[in-house]
Design an enzyme around this catalytic site. Structure first.
Site, short mmCIF file in Angstrom:
data_model
loop_
_atom_site.label_atom_id
_atom_site.label_comp_id
_atom_site.label_asym_id
_atom_site.label_seq_id
_atom_site.Cartn_x
_atom_site.Cartn_y
_atom_site.Cartn_z
N ASN A 184 -23.70 56.23 77.40
CA ASN A 184 -23.94 55.79 78.98
C ASN A 184 -24.79 57.03 79.33
O ASN A 184 -25.72 56.77 80.41
CB ASN A 184 -22.61 56.33 79.45
CG ASN A 184 -21.83 57.46 79.20
OD1 ASN A 184 -22.20 58.02 78.15
ND2 ASN A 184 -20.94 57.78 79.95
N GLU A 281 -15.72 65.52 73.57
CA GLU A 281 -15.84 65.25 75.03
C GLU A 281 -15.45 63.85 75.30
O GLU A 281 -16.43 63.05 74.73
CB GLU A 281 -17.33 65.53 75.47
CG GLU A 281 -17.79 66.94 75.80
CD GLU A 281 -17.28 67.40 76.66
OE1 GLU A 281 -16.53 67.17 77.69
OE2 GLU A 281 -17.39 68.86 76.78
N CYS A 315 -17.76 58.98 82.28
CA CYS A 315 -16.48 59.63 81.67
C CYS A 315 -15.59 60.09 82.69
O CYS A 315 -14.58 60.07 82.71
CB CYS A 315 -16.82 60.47 80.56
SG CYS A 315 -17.89 61.93 80.98
N GLU A 494 -18.75 71.93 77.33
CA GLU A 494 -20.04 71.99 77.43
C GLU A 494 -20.56 72.72 78.61
O GLU A 494 -19.91 72.89 79.64
CB GLU A 494 -20.72 70.50 77.30
CG GLU A 494 -20.30 70.20 75.66
CD GLU A 494 -20.77 68.64 75.53
OE1 GLU A 494 -21.10 67.96 76.36
OE2 GLU A 494 -21.28 68.27 74.22
P1 NAD Z 1 -17.23 55.26 70.91
O1 NAD Z 1 -16.37 56.22 70.66
O2 NAD Z 1 -17.10 53.73 70.74
O3 NAD Z 1 -18.54 55.70 70.18
C1 NAD Z 1 -19.24 56.89 70.35
C2 NAD Z 1 -20.10 57.35 69.12
O4 NAD Z 1 -19.10 57.56 67.75
C3 NAD Z 1 -21.18 56.41 68.63
O5 NAD Z 1 -22.33 57.08 68.42
C4 NAD Z 1 -20.35 55.83 67.37
O6 NAD Z 1 -21.47 55.03 66.63
C5 NAD Z 1 -20.02 57.00 67.05
N1 NAD Z 1 -18.73 56.70 66.07
C6 NAD Z 1 -17.79 55.58 65.85
N2 NAD Z 1 -17.15 55.83 64.84
C7 NAD Z 1 -17.33 57.03 64.14
C8 NAD Z 1 -16.65 57.53 63.26
N3 NAD Z 1 -15.66 57.32 62.35
N4 NAD Z 1 -17.18 59.08 63.01
C9 NAD Z 1 -18.07 59.44 63.71
N5 NAD Z 1 -18.91 58.92 64.68
C10 NAD Z 1 -18.25 57.52 64.95
O7 NAD Z 1 -17.77 55.66 72.40
P2 NAD Z 1 -18.73 54.71 73.30
O8 NAD Z 1 -18.18 53.67 73.70
O9 NAD Z 1 -20.25 54.90 72.76
O10 NAD Z 1 -18.65 55.78 74.75
C11 NAD Z 1 -17.75 55.46 75.68
C12 NAD Z 1 -16.62 56.65 75.85
O11 NAD Z 1 -17.48 57.96 75.68
C13 NAD Z 1 -15.74 56.49 76.94
O12 NAD Z 1 -14.38 56.77 76.74
C14 NAD Z 1 -16.48 57.77 77.76
O13 NAD Z 1 -15.35 58.19 78.61
C15 NAD Z 1 -16.81 58.61 76.69
N6 NAD Z 1 -17.78 59.72 77.36
C16 NAD Z 1 -17.42 60.93 77.38
C17 NAD Z 1 -18.12 62.01 78.01
C18 NAD Z 1 -17.42 63.30 78.18
O14 NAD Z 1 -18.36 64.19 78.48
N7 NAD Z 1 -16.39 63.71 78.29
C19 NAD Z 1 -19.37 61.82 78.23
C20 NAD Z 1 -19.81 60.35 78.20
C21 NAD Z 1 -18.98 59.26 77.54
#
Ligand code: NAD
Length: 524
Positions: A184, A281, A315, A494
């Protein structure tokens, strides 16, 4: 002298001379503005993976057409990137903080000089409106500037001990950091990790989301242009498996992850297996509590910022909007009116305020929450539908921002992170009730309170179980202040100075100034 050919040659000659005088630095800073790849960044250059497993088709959200094809990195490629980061760690970590900081400052300057081009790349990758992308990329420059300045101030302690002995507590980097990001805020997520990590003397391997591979590689080129040595920052592309390879790599000292709770659990498990520290995060379902004495116009503006930026894919979004009963009707009416004025359109158009959802599957998931909300008895006052745009944009998934009322706390739409343009409005009577319901969630990323009563503002802010609470505003994240979650929303922080603790470890050096005192152990 007019604009003669001679004059242009002289100008070019001057540039060349200046370039020559800045040995080791690229004066005419360049990075690829194209979407041609290669997509990995190892050893200071864009490169193909040494062994690609397959290719991922990346969709341009605005049009639904293919933006680029990106090879998936194998274990061998992850090994190569980690080896590159490990190889340069001794020399990078031995630079003074000020020397490292100067390079981060230079990277900041390159980003500011090229803000428009980088923002356009981010729009193509994410589908978010250009005005928002500019804010995101400007925040990347801010982070590099801030940690560029902080780098020189990462210092240890001197502790005086009995008899003139003393200890030095040194701040040491951890080694190679493995970073994994969400889609995002692709470049911002990456820079928020990389800037402090590098400032502290670590090196980095980053895996962007498979949906947004573009700007992490751009960051690599920018850091190299800024004089950051080859191998200090590397990018490997791929899906979850590549992320898992990076997280499980024995030479990676720490994991810094942004994404969903289920994946965060897997990353933490990998960290546990390797005894690595982990920053997570994760997601949120944050509350905004609006009291009857609030400035309603400001509360409306904040509710828009808390729900509809980046198509709701934020998020920290305040998706549970608690409104005190006496102002609920007025608030809802104004919120619907303001929401209907949002302009859905081409993300690159200046007047667009709602761009494209990241991809079709995610859009359908968001729409499924509209269906479930209706089934559970909520009413949709506006939005919640796919909007077809003409021409090349017809392949994009544009959703109209939704205001959902008649919500109950136990509805799926109120309980789960939707990650789309959908605000659920909940009505409350008392402060005690609002706080109890606001905290009735496993998430704890953010929250807000709107009131003109200063005591109540602080009281409620202190009672909300979240890592960030805004009073009378929403979704602002200056680099100087920590950001991160309570409860299932994460571990660690962060931004701000706090993050230095997460990217360093301490070494205590005890200096004995007298004789060794070992009690009765030693007899003359
Ligand atoms: P996701 O968990 O599906 O994927 C995030 C990343 O993890 C991707 O790069 C993915 O390829 C990788 N990944 C998947 N399986 C993995 C594994 N087993 N080991 C290591 N990496 C792996 O999340 P998303 O759909 O990309 O993002 C949306 C989510 O992120 C939402 O829940 C949102 O709230 C959260 N988010 C949090 C913050 C924050 O700062 N707290 C900021 C942005 C997004």
């Amino acid at each position: 002298m007019g604009d003669s050919g001679e004059g242009r040659v002289e100008e070019e000659g001057r540039k060349t001379k200046m370039a020559g005088s800045l040995a080791g630095r690229t004066f005419i800073r360049s990075f690829s503005r194209s979407l041609g790849g290669p997509w990995n960044y190892v050893g200071g250059q864009r490169c193909e993976p040494c062994l690609a497993l397959a290719s991922m088709k990346v969709t341009e959200p605005a049009t639904g057409s293919t933006l680029c094809e990106v090879p998936v990195s194998s274990q061998e490629e992850v090994d190569r990137a980690v080896a590159s980061a490990k190889g340069v760690f001794p020399s990078w970590s031995k630079l003074s903080g000020r020397e490292r900081g100067q390079k981060l400052m230079e990277a900041c300057r390159i980003i500011r000089d090229n803000l428009e081009d980088i923002s356009k790349l981010e729009v193509q990758d994410t589908g978010k409106p250009i005005w928002e992308a500019r804010v995101d990329i400007a925040s990347c420059a801010d982070a590099l500037e801030y940690y560029g300045g902080v780098a020189a101030a990462v210092v240890g302690q001197h502790v005086a001990l009995p008899g003139g002995s003393f200890a030095m507590v040194q701040r040491e980097p951890l080694g190679v950091i493995g970073g994994v990001g969400a889609w995002n805020f692709p470049m911002q997520t990456c820079v928020w990790k990389v800037a402090p990590a590098l400032a502290c003397g670590n090196t980095f391997v980053y895996k962007p989301s498979q949906f947004t591979p573009v700007t992490a590689v751009t960051l690599g080129e920018i850091l190299t242009s800024a004089g950051v040595p080859d191998g200090v920052f590397n990018v490997v592309q791929g899906e979850g498996e590549t992320g898992a390879r990076l997280c499980n790599h024995p030479d990676v000292a720490k994991l810094s992850f942004t994404g969903s709770v289920p994946t965060g659990t897997k990353v933490m498990t990998a960290g546990a297996k390797g005894i690595k520290s982990v920053t997570l995060e994760l997601g949120g379902k944050s509350p905004i509590v609006i009291f009857e004495d609030a400035d309603v116009k400001n509360a409306i503006k904040a509710t828009l910022m808390a729900n509809f930026l980046s198509q709701g894919q934020v998020c920290s979004n305040g998706t549970r909007v608690f409104v005190q009963r006496s102002i609920a009707d007025e608030f809802i009416q104004q919120l619907v009116s303001a929401t209907q004025k949002l302009k859905i359109g081409d993300p690159l158009a200046e007047d667009t305020t709602v761009g494209a959802t990241i991809h079709e599957d995610h859009a359908k998931k968001v729409l499924s929450y509209i269906t479930s909300a209706k089934e559970e008895g909520a009413s949709i006052l506006c939005g919640g539908e796919r909007v077809m745009l003409p021409g090349k944009l017809s392949g994009g998934w544009y959703l109209s921002p939704a205001v959902v009322v008649d919500c109950k706390d136990n509805m799926k739409v109120v309980q789960e992170e939707v990650f789309g343009s959908l605000a659920s409005v909940l009505v409350f009577d008392s402060e005690e009730e609002a706080v109890r319901r606001a905290n009735d969630t496993n998430f704890g990323l953010a929250g807000a309170v709107f009131t003109k009563d200063i005591q109540r503002g602080h009281r409620v802010a202190n009672a909300i179980e979240a890592g960030t609470v805004w009073i009378n505003t929403y979704n602002l994240y200056p680099t100087e202040v920590p950001f991160g979650g309570y409860k299932h929303s994460g571990i660690g922080r962060e931004n701000g100075l706090t993050v230095i603790d997460f990217f360093t470890q301490s070494r205590t050096v005890y200096v004995e100034m007298g004789d060794v005192d070992c009690g009765p152990l030693y007899q003359e």
